[in-house]
Design a protein around this motif. Structure first.
Motif, PDB file in Angstrom:
ATOM      1  N   THR A  54       0.909  -1.203   0.116  1.00 27.61           N
ATOM      2  CA  THR A  54      -0.002   0.111   0.128  1.00 27.61           C
ATOM      3  C   THR A  54       0.829   1.295  -0.116  1.00 27.61           C
ATOM      4  OG1 THR A  54      -0.004   0.415   2.525  1.00 27.61           O
ATOM      5  CG2 THR A  54      -1.452  -1.287   1.488  1.00 27.61           C
ATOM      6  N   ALA A  55       0.363   2.373  -0.039  1.00 25.75           N
ATOM      7  CA  ALA A  55       1.048   3.649  -0.272  1.00 25.75           C
ATOM      8  C   ALA A  55       1.516   3.998   1.410  1.00 25.75           C
ATOM      9  CB  ALA A  55       0.156   4.694  -0.846  1.00 25.75           C
ATOM     10  N   GLY A  56       0.714   3.497   2.141  1.00 28.01           N
ATOM     11  CA  GLY A  56       0.972   3.611   3.649  1.00 28.01           C
ATOM     12  C   GLY A  56       0.348   5.102   4.092  1.00 28.01           C
ATOM     13  N   ILE A  83      -3.958   6.359  17.434  1.00 22.42           N
ATOM     14  CA  ILE A  83      -4.933   6.539  16.191  1.00 22.42           C
ATOM     15  C   ILE A  83      -5.366   5.418  15.536  1.00 22.42           C
ATOM     16  CG2 ILE A  83      -4.050   9.016  15.867  1.00 22.42           C
ATOM     17  CD1 ILE A  83      -2.846   8.148  13.347  1.00 22.42           C
ATOM     18  N   LEU A  84      -6.461   5.518  14.909  1.00 19.91           N
ATOM     19  CA  LEU A  84      -7.095   4.470  14.221  1.00 19.91           C
ATOM     20  C   LEU A  84      -7.174   5.047  12.575  1.00 19.91           C
ATOM     21  CD1 LEU A  84      -8.296   1.541  13.999  1.00 19.91           C
ATOM     22  CD2 LEU A  84     -10.445   2.828  14.526  1.00 19.91           C
ATOM     23  N   VAL A  85      -6.194   4.460  11.637  1.00 21.94           N
ATOM     24  CA  VAL A  85      -5.980   5.051  10.443  1.00 21.94           C
ATOM     25  C   VAL A  85      -7.004   4.109   9.485  1.00 21.94           C
ATOM     26  CG1 VAL A  85      -4.467   5.556   8.893  1.00 21.94           C
ATOM     27  CG2 VAL A  85      -3.749   5.906  11.021  1.00 21.94           C
ATOM     28  N   GLU A  86      -7.808   4.881   8.718  1.00 20.60           N
ATOM     29  CA  GLU A  86      -8.378   4.049   7.498  1.00 20.60           C
ATOM     30  C   GLU A  86      -7.548   4.785   6.199  1.00 20.60           C
ATOM     31  OE1 GLU A  86     -12.836   4.540   6.203  1.00 20.60           O
ATOM     32  OE2 GLU A  86     -11.774   6.401   5.431  1.00 20.60           O
ATOM     33  N   LEU A  87      -7.081   3.405   5.653  1.00 19.85           N
ATOM     34  CA  LEU A  87      -6.294   3.620   4.544  1.00 19.85           C
ATOM     35  C   LEU A  87      -6.916   3.845   3.435  1.00 19.85           C
ATOM     36  CD1 LEU A  87      -4.016  -0.116   4.806  1.00 19.85           C
ATOM     37  CD2 LEU A  87      -3.452   2.470   5.552  1.00 19.85           C
ATOM     38  N   ASP A  88      -6.115   4.714   2.556  1.00 19.78           N
ATOM     39  CA  ASP A  88      -6.723   5.317   1.426  1.00 19.78           C
ATOM     40  C   ASP A  88      -7.115   4.355   0.486  1.00 19.78           C
ATOM     41  OD1 ASP A  88      -6.061   8.035   2.131  1.00 19.78           O
ATOM     42  OD2 ASP A  88      -4.247   8.152   1.014  1.00 19.78           O
ATOM     43  N   ARG A  92     -11.985  -0.105   3.962  1.00 22.13           N
ATOM     44  CA  ARG A  92     -12.300  -1.072   4.991  1.00 22.13           C
ATOM     45  C   ARG A  92     -11.456  -1.579   5.961  1.00 22.13           C
ATOM     46  NH1 ARG A  92     -14.836  -4.742   0.922  1.00 22.13           N
ATOM     47  NH2 ARG A  92     -13.964  -6.214   2.104  1.00 22.13           N
ATOM     48  N   ILE A  93     -10.221  -1.168   5.570  1.00 19.34           N
ATOM     49  CA  ILE A  93      -8.986  -1.654   6.439  1.00 19.34           C
ATOM     50  C   ILE A  93      -8.648  -0.563   7.327  1.00 19.34           C
ATOM     51  CG2 ILE A  93      -6.530  -2.540   6.643  1.00 19.34           C
ATOM     52  CD1 ILE A  93      -8.466  -4.596   5.384  1.00 19.34           C
TER      53      ILE A  93
END
Length: 139
Positions: A54-56, A83-88, A92-93
């Motif tokens: 992923t691009a991170g 933090i809870l990060v929603e990936l671009d 859903r991850i």
């Protein structure tokens, strides 16, 4: 500081993050991404998997600011942001990690006024542990 506890299914995740790569497990049959890593696809029940880069990058979906008492290794740096990060690429991850001011910075290196839901972040590995941490894209 804490180190990751690895298992057979999750070990590749930690190996990639220690190298500065954020990869997510996906089913080798249907392609469905999944996190946390597990042996079987919940959609097609296949046991094959692959690790997709992923691009991170993502956005803060939620966060918390823990205060003492905490685990002894973290108490001296409290309060800090988890933090809870929603990936671009994979909305859903969502991944949990610390928000820091720069790679290797202290956990309390970001002031509370700079943290907000929706803020853009990118992953950086902690140099000491390889744990994924996050920095703001607009410091």
């Amino acid at each position: 500081m804490l180190s990751p506890v690895t298992d057979t299914d999750g070990a590749p995740f930690w190996e990639y993050t220690a190298r500065g790569e954020l990869r997510v497990q996906a089913c080798g049959e249907c392609g469905e991404p999944r996190f946390p890593p597990r042996p079987c696809c919940p959609h097609c029940r296949s046991f094959t998997c692959e690790w997709r880069p992923t691009a991170g990058r993502g956005r803060i979906w939620s966060y918390v600011r823990p205060h003492p008492p905490l685990l002894p290794d973290y108490a001296a740096q409290a309060p800090y942001h988890v933090i809870l990060v929603e990936l671009d690429e994979l909305p859903r991850i969502r991944l949990v990690g610390n928000l820091v001011g720069a790679p290797g910075a202290a956990l309390n290196s970001v002031t509370e006024s700079r943290v907000r839901i929706g803020a853009r972040v990118r992953m950086v590995p902690d140099p000491g542990t390889g744990l994924p941490q996050w920095i703001l894209e607009r410091p």
